[in-house]
Structures are given as C-alpha cells and as structure tokens.
Design an enzyme around this catalytic site. Sequence first.
Site, PDB file in Angstrom:
ATOM      1  N   HIS A 197       0.849  -1.193   0.000  1.00 18.95           N
ATOM      2  CA  HIS A 197       0.000   0.000   0.000  1.00 18.95           C
ATOM      3  C   HIS A 197       0.885   1.243   0.000  1.00 18.95           C
ATOM      4  CE1 HIS A 197      -3.274  -2.722   1.778  1.00 18.95           C
ATOM      5  NE2 HIS A 197      -3.510  -2.518   0.494  1.00 18.95           N
ATOM      6  N   GLU A 200       1.722   3.841   3.037  1.00 15.25           N
ATOM      7  CA  GLU A 200       2.238   3.325   4.305  1.00 15.25           C
ATOM      8  C   GLU A 200       3.761   3.367   4.290  1.00 15.25           C
ATOM      9  OE1 GLU A 200       0.198  -0.467   4.391  1.00 15.25           O
ATOM     10  OE2 GLU A 200      -1.753   0.503   4.279  1.00 15.25           O
ATOM     11  N   ARG A 255      -3.227   4.759  -2.161  1.00 15.30           N
ATOM     12  CA  ARG A 255      -3.069   3.407  -1.586  1.00 15.30           C
ATOM     13  C   ARG A 255      -2.825   2.340  -2.649  1.00 15.30           C
ATOM     14  NH1 ARG A 255      -5.432  -0.067   2.636  1.00 15.30           N
ATOM     15  NH2 ARG A 255      -6.531  -1.830   1.731  1.00 15.30           N
ATOM     16  N   ARG A 273      -5.858  -7.063  -2.355  1.00 15.35           N
ATOM     17  CA  ARG A 273      -7.175  -7.689  -2.557  1.00 15.35           C
ATOM     18  C   ARG A 273      -7.202  -8.403  -3.903  1.00 15.35           C
ATOM     19  NH1 ARG A 273      -7.008  -5.804   1.717  1.00 15.35           N
ATOM     20  NH2 ARG A 273      -8.539  -4.640   2.938  1.00 15.35           N
ATOM     21  N   HIS A 325       2.825  -3.492   6.697  1.00 17.73           N
ATOM     22  CA  HIS A 325       1.796  -2.474   6.488  1.00 17.73           C
ATOM     23  C   HIS A 325       1.804  -1.490   7.650  1.00 17.73           C
ATOM     24  CE1 HIS A 325      -0.594  -4.566   3.273  1.00 17.73           C
ATOM     25  NE2 HIS A 325       0.100  -5.594   3.725  1.00 17.73           N
ATOM     26  N   GLU A 399       1.150  -4.762  11.029  1.00 20.84           N
ATOM     27  CA  GLU A 399       0.626  -3.399  10.930  1.00 20.84           C
ATOM     28  C   GLU A 399       1.462  -2.590  11.906  1.00 20.84           C
ATOM     29  OE1 GLU A 399      -1.746  -2.021   9.079  1.00 20.84           O
ATOM     30  OE2 GLU A 399      -2.715  -3.776   8.185  1.00 20.84           O
TER      31      GLU A 399
HETATM   32 ZN   LIG Z   1      -1.622  -1.793   4.140  1.00 22.21          ZN
END
Ligand SMILES: [Zn+2]
Length: 438
Positions: A197, A200, A255, A273, A325, A399
């Site tokens: 992403h 990030e 993103r 995704r 992430h 994360e």
């Molecule tokens: Zn992410």
Amino acid sequence: MKFLGKPSSRRAAFLPLCLLFLKILHPGHSHLYSSRYAGDKVIRLIPNTEEEAYALKKIYQQLKVDLWQPSSISQVSEGTVTDVHIPHNGSRALLAFLQETNIQYKILMEDLQKVLEKGSSLPTQRSRRSVSGYNYEVYHSLEEIQNWMHHLNKTHSGLIHMFSIGKSYEGRSLFVLKLGRRSRAYKRAVWIDCGIHAREWIGPAFCQWFVKEALLTYRSDPTMRKMLNHLYFYIMPVFNVDGYHFSWTNDRFWRKTRSRNSRFRCCGVDANRNWRVKWCDEGASMHPCDDTYCGPFPESEPEVKAVANFLRKHKKHIRAYLSFHAYAQMLLYPYSYKYATIPNFSCVESAAYKAVNALQSVYGVQYRYGPASSTLYVSSGSSMDWAYKNGIPYTFAFELRDTGHFGFLLPEMLIKPTCTETMLAVKNITMHLLKKCP
Ligand SMILES: [Zn+2]
Ligand SMILES: *[C@@H]1O[C@H](CO)[C@@H](O)[C@H](O)[C@H]1NC(C)=O
Ligand SMILES: *[C@@H]1O[C@H](CO)[C@@H](O)[C@H](O)[C@H]1NC(C)=O
Ligand SMILES: *[C@@H]1O[C@H](CO)[C@@H](O)[C@H](O)[C@H]1NC(C)=O
Ligand SMILES: *[C@@H]1O[C@H](CO)[C@@H](O)[C@H](O)[C@H]1NC(C)=O
C-alpha cells in the site's frame, strides 16, 4: 473515491519539478502537494449503534471521505473505531452532522497540510544522507531506494544479490534483494515485502532498516549470523512501485496501484485484494473507484502477478512470508477472509505471541496479535492468505506504528524506534522457524 482521483496529467507531470524548485527556494516553507490538504481534517469516530454505523456509511459516501481505518466503508460497523480524512470542503458538513446525531468523535488532525509541512514526515531541507553515509531515519523516494539497492549490490556482493522479478504497470522494475551467505547447500528462505500500500511509508523504511541491520551486525551478532548463514531472505522494499512514486509526487494518501481502467475514470487496484484466494469476496470492493477495489480478475496487477509467480516457483524453499503495512500495531496471521482457525494454529500463534513480547520489551509498545479476520477485519484476496494457501506455513502481516495519532504520517523521528522494536520481532519469528515447532 473522487477525492483520491488524479489531477490532470499535465499537472502531474509538472509536480516533481515544482517540488524540486520549492525545496530550493523555500526550504522549510514549502507548498507540498500544491497545498491540496489545506484545511482537511482527520477525525476519529465510533458509532455506538447499528443506526449510527449506517448513517456514517452514508455520509462517508456522500462526502467522499478518504478512509484511513478501516480501509473500506463496508467495514464500518457498530463499536469499531474509524479514522477518516475529510476534505476541507466537506468537514463543516460532517461536523454539523455529528453534532446533530450525537455520534462520538475526536479530531485527530485539525489541518492535514500543516501536519505534512511540519516536515515530520516529508522530505524537506533535511539531508538525505547522514554523517556516516546513508540516512535510514528519513523516508526515501523510490529513486533513492533503487539507487541504494544498486549500491548494495555492488558493495556487498558477498551477502546481497539484487534482481528484478518483472515490471510494474508503468514499466518500472520490480527489484528484490536476496540476502544471506551464499552457500551451495540447500537453504530455506523467508520472503519479506514492504509497501504493498503506497501511503504506508514506514513499510519501505523498515525493509531498508532490516537490510542495514543485517549487514551491520552479521559479524557481531550470533543471532543474525545464524539467520544469514542458514536462510536466504528475499526482500522487496517497495512492492507497489508506481503507487509509492505517486504518493511522493501527487497524492500522499494514495493506496492502490496505478493501472488504468477502460470503463472508469478512477485508476488503481488494491494490491492486497488482488490475489486468487476467495478473490473479491467480503472486505473487497468490485468498484474501481474504491480503495479496496479487487481488480478485474485475480493477479490482474503485474506487480501481484510477478510476486505470485516468484513465490509459486520458490515455494518449496520459502518457509515464511512477511508483509509490512501500517497502521494499527498488530501482528496478524491467517485467515483474513474467514473466521476460522488455521491448522497448526498453535505453532503460528506461539510465534506471534513471542514476537509481540520481544517487540514490547524494547519500548513497551503493545501490539495485538491474532487471525487477521477477528483482530483487524475480514478481507479477501490478501497476499498473506494466498501465501498460506500455497503452502508457506508461516505467513504474517505486520501493521506497524502507530494507532492513529499520526496515522500514515508517522514522523521520521519515529522511524528508528519503530524499526528497532520491529527488528526484534522479525528476528524472533525467524529464529522460531529454525527450530522445529512442537
Ligand atoms: Zn496496508
Ligand atoms: C469538494 O471539492 C471537490 C473538488 O473540488 C468536489 O469534487 C467535491 O464535490 C466537493 N465536496 C463537497 C462536499 O462540496
Ligand atoms: C547485481 O550484481 C550482479 C553482479 O555482481 C549483476 O550480475 C546483477 O546484474 C546486478 N543486479 C542488478 C539488478 O543490477
Ligand atoms: C523471542 O522472544 C521471547 C520473548 O517473547 C524470548 O524469550 C526469546 O528468547 C526470543 N527468542 C529469540 C531467539 O530472540
Ligand atoms: C501441520 O503440521 C504437520 C505436522 O507437523 C505437517 O505435516 C503439516 O504439513 C502442517 N500443516 C500446515 C498447513 O502447515
């Protein structure tokens, strides 16, 4: 989302040049990103009832907010915290609505542009190099990261080999570093990717930090020596190269990838995704303008296809898949797409538990850990689930910091502590791999 849409392409082409000039002419007082975030706010909301959650979803759609947490409007639900970035022209309407409906909220950032310009998270007049060479405590542009990789490939050929696994949608090389002592014997491997992403930024900074630490401590630290002697690490510092570049030149909060869509004006696919595992089901969107758009078909994104091909080819050796992430402070493992326990749950769970404890031992920063579905939210088509389904037994998604105070704008000052503690967690997981799981 329209708000995330691109400015005209001519303007886009000029922007990098403008930034360069502004950096020279106005160090410290720059109009980064053409001041497009002036007056924008970031607000944290907690719907307490189903009705409130429903009302919020509607107004988010109307005002075209940029959702920071969770990543899609469909994941907004009763009791879950949502952080939204609201454009300046919509913030009055949102605040009025919140007061009217009595929904709990807190303003996290009054003026996003000011937060950006504080220089906390953007390159300003600061040196890109530290006294001792490369500066690992600033965020680096894609070009800088690629130059750094080329440099290491030349200067550390004993431990590092750089290669490309394909090209991005916009034609950029997808570079990977193979790290580890070269030996003839069969070696297991760990895959690490950062920056799926684009916005990030702490992800790529961590990948660089990991490589630096490995090279710096290989001789002095027995744990690192063991890791590099017994394993190969495949490290992809920037997975979504086009998106990352775009987040430096045009839209800090981009993103997705940058692929075009023949029928819609919006571009980009959520590269987390787009994998062939329960593709485009719950927690993914079929609409090209959404931030969690799953793409027209699985592996439609050249970046995803290149990594999937590489992992398919090397899955016999690859024992772990780690993806980085931000933000939430969590260590997640499968499944993402359903509420169910993986087979051999206890091995993975104990690895996560120990890693999170090791991380916390440095500065006391707490991470939650668990299956992604129940710890964060349900999402289908993720790289972690795909890697797991394809036979890689240890798959994790980190994360990183923080929990919303700075969100995606984690200040450069926090790169060092964040990477230092994360390093311990990654070493701990890696050492766990080298032992037989009970
Ligand atoms: Zn992410
Ligand atoms: C805010 O401005 C953008 C672009 O200038 C526009 O597309 C959008 O509809 C506006 N939103 C509101 C709520 O007025
Ligand atoms: C890395 O270095 C090797 C030789 O040491 C070279 O063959 C290879 O092409 C280099 N990788 C890249 C991506 O330039
Ligand atoms: C991993 O972390 C645990 C604490 O959670 C610690 O007891 C253990 O020694 C660590 N292992 C390694 C190899 O760092
Ligand atoms: C679970 O553990 C068993 C025995 O250790 C092993 O044979 C099997 O492949 C493992 N399954 C997964 C999905 O890792």
